[in-house]
Scaffold this motif. Structure first.
Motif, PDB file in Angstrom:
ATOM      1  N   LYS A  61       0.825  -1.219   0.000  1.00 23.88           N
ATOM      2  CA  LYS A  61       0.000   0.000   0.000  1.00 23.88           C
ATOM      3  C   LYS A  61       0.855   1.265   0.000  1.00 23.88           C
ATOM      4  N   PRO A 116       2.714   3.228  -4.228  1.00 27.33           N
ATOM      5  CA  PRO A 116       2.490   4.437  -5.032  1.00 27.33           C
ATOM      6  C   PRO A 116       3.104   5.690  -4.414  1.00 27.33           C
ATOM      7  N   THR A 118      -1.819  10.321   3.875  1.00 29.82           N
ATOM      8  CA  THR A 118      -0.752  10.152   2.886  1.00 29.82           C
ATOM      9  C   THR A 118       0.620  10.493   3.449  1.00 29.82           C
ATOM     10  N   ALA A 158       6.889   5.584  -4.822  1.00 28.69           N
ATOM     11  CA  ALA A 158       7.266   5.836  -6.217  1.00 28.69           C
ATOM     12  C   ALA A 158       7.250   7.334  -6.512  1.00 28.69           C
ATOM     13  N   LYS A 159       6.258   8.054  -5.972  1.00 25.17           N
ATOM     14  CA  LYS A 159       6.203   9.515  -6.151  1.00 25.17           C
ATOM     15  C   LYS A 159       7.406  10.184  -5.492  1.00 25.17           C
TER      16      LYS A 159
END
Length: 547
Positions: free
Chosen positions: A157, A160, A310, A163-164
């Motif tokens: 999870k 992403p 986030t 990766a950013k």
């Protein structure tokens, strides 16, 4: 020369203390053999022993006067005596395995027996004991720490978001290099220094949402977390980054410093006389201060800016997580031990691998040219390469594999420790034996690898060999239960960083240096690094507007 002189002085001091012990051992050993001819006999078939093992000291005398770095010295012994050897160092047995077949047998057929780690004084002085994932003995504590690592830091999870982070950090990194250009002149880049900085920034951003080093234009919006850095945070980076780098440098040296306490415990006082123990304890104190400062600053930041869904990072998780045995929180040592495994140790091997890969490409210009051609064909120059492009760049991935084969940063891996007797091939391996897998020698074995000393990525094109511990021709991250859990994360950073650097710049050697003259010698330590830091000139291949 200063380092060589210091080394000789240290061993001369040690030799003065050891020579009487060795002489006494020789007399006792010779006398015992004279009156007991059966001495040394055993019903077990142990691996070949290159050296005679004397009482108390074992083969320490022969090792003291080795004329090569440990990984090179043992490699020569494996070539001469066979794919597995046994050396007695003081009271400890140390086995070295130098073949893929025997490595597979150890780490597949007998994985549970080889899953523990030997206790080492350097680990006790420099790490966090049972809270150090890499060195803790196999058991409940290891399972507890590994579960935290895999379920939280390496959870799918998080993929992403991570990766950013990698994409943003590498864009800022490339832009900061481009900003140094004056006119059309090449940009001088100390690649070791800059690669360490970007690696630490990527990992520290993933772990605690804070960079370790500022960029030239750091006061920009963080796309991954949607915020702007304050002046205080920028000041923290200016001091934290150099501290991390300094500790990382000390770590590589001190972790592999031989201690008499490990080999002949009765002579442990020699470590104090030589100053080794003091150096280690002092480095540990500074490390603890650094981690406590990072943790306290993070807590204060969270009081003012609570974590969002986030922005909830690995350090937030560690601070909020309950400990074992119904403890309300993880201990401070557990948190610091996991930070060390991730930030300090993880960044060392990753940055060293990237530096080696670029050095090989500069040494072999035709390989660099092929990387450029592949990048231009697959990605072009109108956009930045992204992680999603990596599967479509087979030659770049082959370059990384060939780098791991020819110059693995951990040539002997971390030692394993047998918990019971077992048989490997035709040899008996007793319980409580340290076992090291010589991946450096395995990758350079002329019997299994054509032209083993030549950097040739093509050998891995269309090859099923992977680096995740299933193929024992190439397992730089280990295999079995103690295989590094962060393989995918490390590979993502190595491959993506290399891809961005290749796409963004035309690289060349500085001054009158030629590929033939490029020094490729290495320094042995916790990680194998280049003897000389890699320096190069860079000319941008892409428009700065892309970053």
């Amino acid at each position: 020369m200063e380092l060589v002189g210091a080394f000789l002085i240290e061993w001369m001091t040690l030799s003065t203390l050891l020579i009487p012990v060795i002489l006494i051992s020789l007399i006792v050993f010779s006398t015992f053999r004279k009156f007991n001819p059966a001495c040394g006999g055993t019903t077990r078939e142990l691996p070949p022993r290159p050296f005679t093992a004397y009482p108390i000291v074992g083969s320490l005398l022969q090792l003291m006067f080795a004329d090569k770095a440990p990984h090179r010295f043992v490699e020569d012994l494996l070539v001469k005596y066979g794919p597995i050897i046994l050396i007695k160092v003081g009271h400890r047995r140390q086995v070295f395995v130098g073949s893929s077949e025997l490595s597979r047998e150890c780490l597949e057929a007998h994985d549970a027996i080889f899953a523990s780690r030997p206790k080492r004084a350097s680990s006790r002085y420099l790490s966090f004991g049972n809270d150090d994932l890499a060195n803790v003995a196999y058991g409940d504590q290891w399972l507890f720490l590994r579960r935290i690592y895999t379920d939280e830091l390496l959870s799918p999870k998080k993929g992403p978001l991570f990766a950013k982070i990698r994409s943003e950090e590498l864009s800022l990194f490339v832009r900061s290099i481009m900003k140094q250009q004056r006119g059309n002149n090449p940009i001088y880049v100390n690649l070791r220094k800059r690669i360490v900085e970007i690696t630490l920034n990527i990992i520290s951003m993933m772990v605690m949402s804070a960079r370790s080093f500022p960029y030239a234009d750091i006061n920009v919006t963080n796309k991954a977390f949607g915020r702007v850095y304050s002046e205080r945070e920028i000041d923290e980076m200016r001091t934290r980054g150099p501290d991390w780098r300094e500790y990382s440098s000390q770590l590589t040296t001190l972790f592999t410093t031989p201690l008499m306490e490990d080999t002949i415990p009765v002579l442990g006082f020699v470590d104090s006389l030589s100053g080794k123990r003091h150096k280690m304890k002092r480095a540990k104190r500074r490390l603890v201060e650094l981690y406590k400062e990072v943790i306290e600053n993070h807590k204060q930041k969270r009081e003012k800016h609570p974590a969002t869904e986030t922005d909830f990072n690995f350090l937030d998780t560690l601070l909020a997580m309950p400990g074992p045995n119904d403890e309300p929180n993880l201990s401070e040592d557990t948190i610091m031990g996991l930070l060390q495994s991730t930030v300090a140790t993880g960044s060392l091997s990753t940055s060293a691998t990237i530096e080696w890969a670029l050095a090989h490409l500069l040494k072999y210009p035709h390989c660099m040219k092929r990387c450029y051609e592949e990048m231009d064909t697959v990605v072009g120059r109108r956009r930045c390469v992204e992680e999603a492009d990596i599967p479509n760049l087979p030659y770049l991935r082959a370059v990384v594999k060939e780098t791991f084969r020819l110059t693995p940063t951990g040539p002997l891996l971390l030692p394993h420790f047998t918990t019971s007797d077992c048989k490997i091939g035709e040899y008996d391996i007793p319980a409580k034996t340290a076992v090291s897998f010589h991946v450096w020698a395995i990758g350079r074995n002329a019997l299994t690898t054509p032209n083993p000393l030549t950097f040739d990525p093509e050998r891995f094109l269309n090859s099923p060999i992977d680096i995740r511990g299933q193929h024992f021709e190439l397992f730089p991250f280990g295999a079995g239960r103690r295989c590094c859990p962060a393989i995918d994360l490390s590979m993502a950073i190595v491959q993506f960083t290399l891809a961005r650097l290749i796409q963004s710049f035309t690289w060349s050697l500085i001054g009158d240096m030629t590929p033939e003259k490029l020094d490729m010698r290495e320094v042995f330590g916790m990680m194998i690094t280049r003897l000389k830091p890699l320096e190069a000139n860079a000319i941008p291949r892409l428009s700065p507007d892309l970053f």
